[in-house]
Write a protein that holds these residues in place. Structure first.
Motif, PDB file in Angstrom:
ATOM      1  N   CYS A 196      -7.531  -1.449   1.727  1.00 42.17           N
ATOM      2  CA  CYS A 196      -6.347  -1.792   2.508  1.00 42.17           C
ATOM      3  C   CYS A 196      -6.744  -2.262   3.907  1.00 42.17           C
ATOM      4  O   CYS A 196      -7.619  -1.661   4.543  1.00 42.17           O
ATOM      5  N   HIS A 198       0.290   4.099   1.115  1.00 43.94           N
ATOM      6  CA  HIS A 198       0.131   4.932   2.308  1.00 43.94           C
ATOM      7  C   HIS A 198       1.193   4.602   3.348  1.00 43.94           C
ATOM      8  O   HIS A 198       2.026   5.435   3.672  1.00 43.94           O
ATOM      9  N   ALA A 199       1.185   3.378   3.870  1.00 44.04           N
ATOM     10  CA  ALA A 199       2.145   3.045   4.928  1.00 44.04           C
ATOM     11  C   ALA A 199       2.711   1.640   4.763  1.00 44.04           C
ATOM     12  O   ALA A 199       3.284   1.100   5.705  1.00 44.04           O
ATOM     13  N   GLY A 200       2.526   1.068   3.574  1.00 50.57           N
ATOM     14  CA  GLY A 200       3.246  -0.161   3.256  1.00 50.57           C
ATOM     15  C   GLY A 200       2.574  -1.471   3.609  1.00 50.57           C
ATOM     16  O   GLY A 200       3.220  -2.520   3.555  1.00 50.57           O
ATOM     17  N   ALA A 201       1.309  -1.471   3.943  1.00 49.98           N
ATOM     18  CA  ALA A 201       0.621  -2.739   4.259  1.00 49.98           C
ATOM     19  C   ALA A 201       0.623  -3.674   3.052  1.00 49.98           C
ATOM     20  O   ALA A 201       0.728  -3.237   1.909  1.00 49.98           O
ATOM     21  N   CYS A 246       0.848  -1.198   0.000  1.00 48.64           N
ATOM     22  CA  CYS A 246       0.000   0.000   0.000  1.00 48.64           C
ATOM     23  C   CYS A 246       0.884   1.249   0.000  1.00 48.64           C
ATOM     24  O   CYS A 246       1.809   1.350   0.813  1.00 48.64           O
ATOM     25  N   TRP A 302      -5.116  -1.966   6.646  1.00 48.94           N
ATOM     26  CA  TRP A 302      -4.630  -1.153   7.768  1.00 48.94           C
ATOM     27  C   TRP A 302      -5.486   0.088   7.997  1.00 48.94           C
ATOM     28  O   TRP A 302      -5.993   0.304   9.075  1.00 48.94           O
ATOM     29  N   HIS A 303      -5.645   0.959   7.001  1.00 47.23           N
ATOM     30  CA  HIS A 303      -6.359   2.220   7.223  1.00 47.23           C
ATOM     31  C   HIS A 303      -7.479   2.419   6.212  1.00 47.23           C
ATOM     32  O   HIS A 303      -7.981   3.530   6.057  1.00 47.23           O
ATOM     33  N   ALA A 304      -7.815   1.353   5.506  1.00 49.47           N
ATOM     34  CA  ALA A 304      -9.012   1.329   4.646  1.00 49.47           C
ATOM     35  C   ALA A 304      -8.960   2.247   3.426  1.00 49.47           C
ATOM     36  O   ALA A 304      -9.992   2.596   2.882  1.00 49.47           O
ATOM     37  N   TRP A 305      -7.762   2.650   2.982  1.00 48.08           N
ATOM     38  CA  TRP A 305      -7.708   3.328   1.689  1.00 48.08           C
ATOM     39  C   TRP A 305      -8.158   2.335   0.621  1.00 48.08           C
ATOM     40  O   TRP A 305      -7.850   1.135   0.693  1.00 48.08           O
TER      41      TRP A 305
END
Ligand code: FES
Length: 164
Positions: free
Chosen positions: A79, A45-48, A43, A81-84
């Motif tokens: 995603c 955003h933060a790599g999930a 991802c 982790w943070h649902a993007w």
């Protein structure tokens, strides 16, 4: 021009994915109702591990506010982790498609079994297509991922890169 044979078409059902490792990177290969797409399993955003653990879902769309609404199954991934949320066809996020996107790879489907479609001159290499250890005939088409081309950066990311 690295291209890798990664799966038979019957191995990835509509709405499903296969995670493969090519050149040290995990890549998710998706079947969106008969069309195949490949995204980096990371991802932006933060790599999930977006492809491995994200939730695939359908998307409703219309050309204009009072236009006809169409629904496309298995079109997007959320995603863990943070649902993007991202469009599996393009890798673009829905909230900021120009700047938040997952790396996308070209995919082609070619007819034949692994033995038929692997090029002895290296044009199309054998990827993680796992065959059983006894006689198996594969009669469907083969999904091939092309890792050779990157999309050009656009928008603010492109400007930042040109300044670097
Ligand atoms: S890591 Fe994917 S939304 Fe945050």
């Amino acid at each position: 021009m690295p291209k890798y044979v990664v799966a038979g078409t019957s191995e990835i059902e509509p709405g499903e994915r296969k995670i493969v490792e090519l050149e040290g990177r995990k890549i998710g290969v998706f079947n969106v109702d008969g069309e195949y797409f490949a995204l980096l399993d990371q991802c932006p955003h933060a790599g999930a591990a977006l492809c491995s653990f994200g939730t695939v879902f359908g998307v409703s769309d219309a050309d204009k506010p009072d236009g006809d609404i169409s629904y496309e199954r298995n079109r997007a991934i959320r995603c863990p982790w943070h649902a993007w949320e991202y469009d599996i066809r393009t890798g673009e996020s829905f909230f900021d498609p120009r700047n938040a996107r997952v790396r996308k790879y070209d995919v082609e489907v070619v007819p034949g079994s692994p033995a038929d479609v692997v090029d002895p001159d290296g044009g199309r290499q054998k990827g993680p297509f796992v065959m059983e250890g006894y006689a198996v005939s594969v009669e469907d088409d083969m999904v091939v991922v092309d890792t050779s081309r990157r999309r050009p950066a656009r928008g603010s990311r492109a400007q930042a890169q040109s300044r670097a």
